[in-house]
Every structure is written in structure tokens, then in C-alpha cells.
Design an enzyme around this catalytic site. Structure first.
Site, PDB file in Angstrom:
ATOM      1  CG  ASP A 168      -0.061   2.953   0.796  1.00  0.00           C
ATOM      2  OD1 ASP A 168       0.681   1.990   1.041  1.00  0.00           O
ATOM      3  OD2 ASP A 168      -0.004   4.033   1.437  1.00  0.00           O
ATOM      4  CB  ILE A 169      -3.424   5.768   3.965  1.00  0.00           C
ATOM      5  CG1 ILE A 169      -4.348   6.838   4.483  1.00  0.00           C
ATOM      6  CG2 ILE A 169      -2.070   5.823   4.652  1.00  0.00           C
ATOM      7  CD1 ILE A 169      -4.732   6.670   5.939  1.00  0.00           C
ATOM      8  CG  ASN A 208       8.905  -2.212   1.359  1.00  0.00           C
ATOM      9  OD1 ASN A 208       9.687  -2.367   0.422  1.00  0.00           O
ATOM     10  ND2 ASN A 208       8.009  -1.239   1.390  1.00  0.00           N
ATOM     11  N   GLY A 246      12.474  -1.302   4.644  1.00  0.00           N
ATOM     12  CA  GLY A 246      11.542  -0.178   4.705  1.00  0.00           C
ATOM     13  C   GLY A 246      10.155  -0.555   5.197  1.00  0.00           C
ATOM     14  CG  HIS A 261       2.139  -4.867   3.435  1.00  0.00           C
ATOM     15  ND1 HIS A 261       2.620  -5.004   4.716  1.00  0.00           N
ATOM     16  CD2 HIS A 261       2.809  -3.832   2.891  1.00  0.00           C
ATOM     17  CE1 HIS A 261       3.541  -4.084   4.939  1.00  0.00           C
ATOM     18  NE2 HIS A 261       3.675  -3.352   3.842  1.00  0.00           N
ATOM     19  CG  LEU A 262       2.534  -7.975  -3.543  1.00  0.00           C
ATOM     20  CD1 LEU A 262       4.038  -8.220  -3.430  1.00  0.00           C
ATOM     21  CD2 LEU A 262       1.859  -9.175  -4.238  1.00  0.00           C
ATOM     22  CG  HIS A 263       3.814  -1.727  -1.243  1.00  0.00           C
ATOM     23  ND1 HIS A 263       3.360  -0.544  -0.696  1.00  0.00           N
ATOM     24  CD2 HIS A 263       4.524  -2.343  -0.266  1.00  0.00           C
ATOM     25  CE1 HIS A 263       3.791  -0.450   0.565  1.00  0.00           C
ATOM     26  NE2 HIS A 263       4.495  -1.528   0.837  1.00  0.00           N
TER      27      HIS A 263
HETATM   28  P1  5GP Z   1       5.421  -0.855   4.335  1.00  0.00           P
HETATM   29  O1  5GP Z   1       6.116   0.453   4.559  1.00  0.00           O
HETATM   30  O2  5GP Z   1       5.303  -1.622   5.648  1.00  0.00           O
HETATM   31  O3  5GP Z   1       5.950  -1.678   3.220  1.00  0.00           O
HETATM   32  O4  5GP Z   1       3.951  -0.483   3.863  1.00  0.00           O
HETATM   33  C1  5GP Z   1       2.952  -0.076   4.726  1.00  0.00           C
HETATM   34  C2  5GP Z   1       2.050   0.811   3.926  1.00  0.00           C
HETATM   35  O5  5GP Z   1       0.828   0.946   4.632  1.00  0.00           O
HETATM   36  C3  5GP Z   1       2.577   2.232   3.698  1.00  0.00           C
HETATM   37  O6  5GP Z   1       2.737   2.463   2.311  1.00  0.00           O
HETATM   38  C4  5GP Z   1       1.518   3.129   4.333  1.00  0.00           C
HETATM   39  O7  5GP Z   1       1.272   4.293   3.599  1.00  0.00           O
HETATM   40  C5  5GP Z   1       0.303   2.217   4.383  1.00  0.00           C
HETATM   41  N1  5GP Z   1      -0.626   2.497   5.463  1.00  0.00           N
HETATM   42  C6  5GP Z   1      -0.319   2.757   6.770  1.00  0.00           C
HETATM   43  N2  5GP Z   1      -1.444   2.937   7.484  1.00  0.00           N
HETATM   44  C7  5GP Z   1      -2.489   2.787   6.618  1.00  0.00           C
HETATM   45  C8  5GP Z   1      -3.907   2.861   6.779  1.00  0.00           C
HETATM   46  O8  5GP Z   1      -4.448   3.111   7.854  1.00  0.00           O
HETATM   47  N3  5GP Z   1      -4.659   2.647   5.671  1.00  0.00           N
HETATM   48  C9  5GP Z   1      -4.091   2.364   4.451  1.00  0.00           C
HETATM   49  N4  5GP Z   1      -4.925   2.174   3.429  1.00  0.00           N
HETATM   50  N5  5GP Z   1      -2.754   2.296   4.264  1.00  0.00           N
HETATM   51  C10 5GP Z   1      -1.964   2.499   5.333  1.00  0.00           C
END
Ligand code: 5GP
Length: 114
Positions: free
Chosen positions: A30-31, A87, A93, A100-102
Site C-alpha cells: 500500500d502506498i 472495505n 471506508g 481489494h483485500l488489505h
Molecule cells: P480502501 O480505502 O479502498 O480500502 O483502500 C485503498 C488503498 O489503496 C488505500 O489504503 C490507499 O493507500 C491505497 N492506494 C491508493 N492509491 C494507491 C497507489 O497508487 N498505489 C498503491 N500501492 N496503493 C494505493
């Protein structure tokens, strides 16, 4: 609809350090990591979110969870543990509308989440 950042990563139009790849799944850091280990696992096929996956594509869930187990092993997280989070929608959130899965680990994680 414009491609999400994750579709652009799948199509190799955006950069990511791919840690794991198979026929169905990609995994990369994650970025904006929320823990010492914070990996995202995404399906190569686009689905917007958990609630949007039709029954005929439910195998995507097992592909993601199986890949997460392999990555957790690869990163030696099994002993101390880790958390898997998906999420879904505004209250969940979600910020990127590509399923996607964290995978979070490397420190004790509190419960309940905020
Ligand atoms: P969500 O909030 O939808 O569950 O998770 C999306 C995740 O994607 C966030 O934790 C965010 O930091 C990550 N993310 C957003 N843009 C990028 C990107 O360009 N590259 C990577 N590696 N992660 C990203």
C-alpha cells in the site's frame, strides 16, 4: 468509466512493487501503509467491491484469501499474526472502487477499528 489506479497497475500502466502474482491476483505494498506490513491483494478482473461481485464470480474471494495466505507466509507473519480487511462502500471506508483485500501486520492491531 475511467480505469481505477488498481486497473492501471494490473495493465502495467502504473507502477507497483509486485510481491506476488498468479493467474487471478496481484499483491503489492500500500502506498500509505497503516502498519509495518500493509499489502494490497487485488483481482486482475475488475469488480468494484465485495457487494458487487456476482455469484458466478465468487471464486474471486477464495483466490484473494488463498493468495493472502501465501503472501503472509512469504513475509513470515504467521507466528505473530496479521489482519485481513476488505472495505466496502462509504461506511466501510472504501476509497478505490476495485475489489481489494488489505493484509496488515508487523505490530499488534487494536480492535474495534475506528
Ligand atoms: P480502501 O480505502 O479502498 O480500502 O483502500 C485503498 C488503498 O489503496 C488505500 O489504503 C490507499 O493507500 C491505497 N492506494 C491508493 N492509491 C494507491 C497507489 O497508487 N498505489 C498503491 N500501492 N496503493 C494505493
Amino acid at each position: 468509466m475511467p480505469k481505477t489506479i488498481f486497473e492501471r497497475i494490473v495493465d502495467r500502466e502504473a507502477q507497483a512493487d509486485i510481491l506476488y502474482e498468479d493467474e487471478h491476483v496481484l499483491a503489492f505494498p500500500d502506498i500509505a501503509p497503516q502498519a509495518p506490513v500493509h499489502i494490497l491483494l487485488i483481482p486482475k478482473r475488475h469488480h468494484a467491491r465485495h457487494a458487487a461481485v456476482p455469484p458466478e464470480h465468487h471464486s474471486v474471494f477464495s483466490h484473494l484469501f488463498a493468495a493472502a495466505q501465501k503472501v503472509a507466509r512469504q513475509l513470515r507473519l504467521e507466528k505473530n499474526g496479521y489482519r485481513l480487511v476488505m472495505n466496502n462502500g462509504p461506511d466501510g471506508g472504501e476509497t478505490v472502487p476495485h475489489l481489494h483485500l488489505h493484509l496488515l501486520g508487523g505490530r499488534p492491531l487494536s480492535w474495534p477499528p475506528g
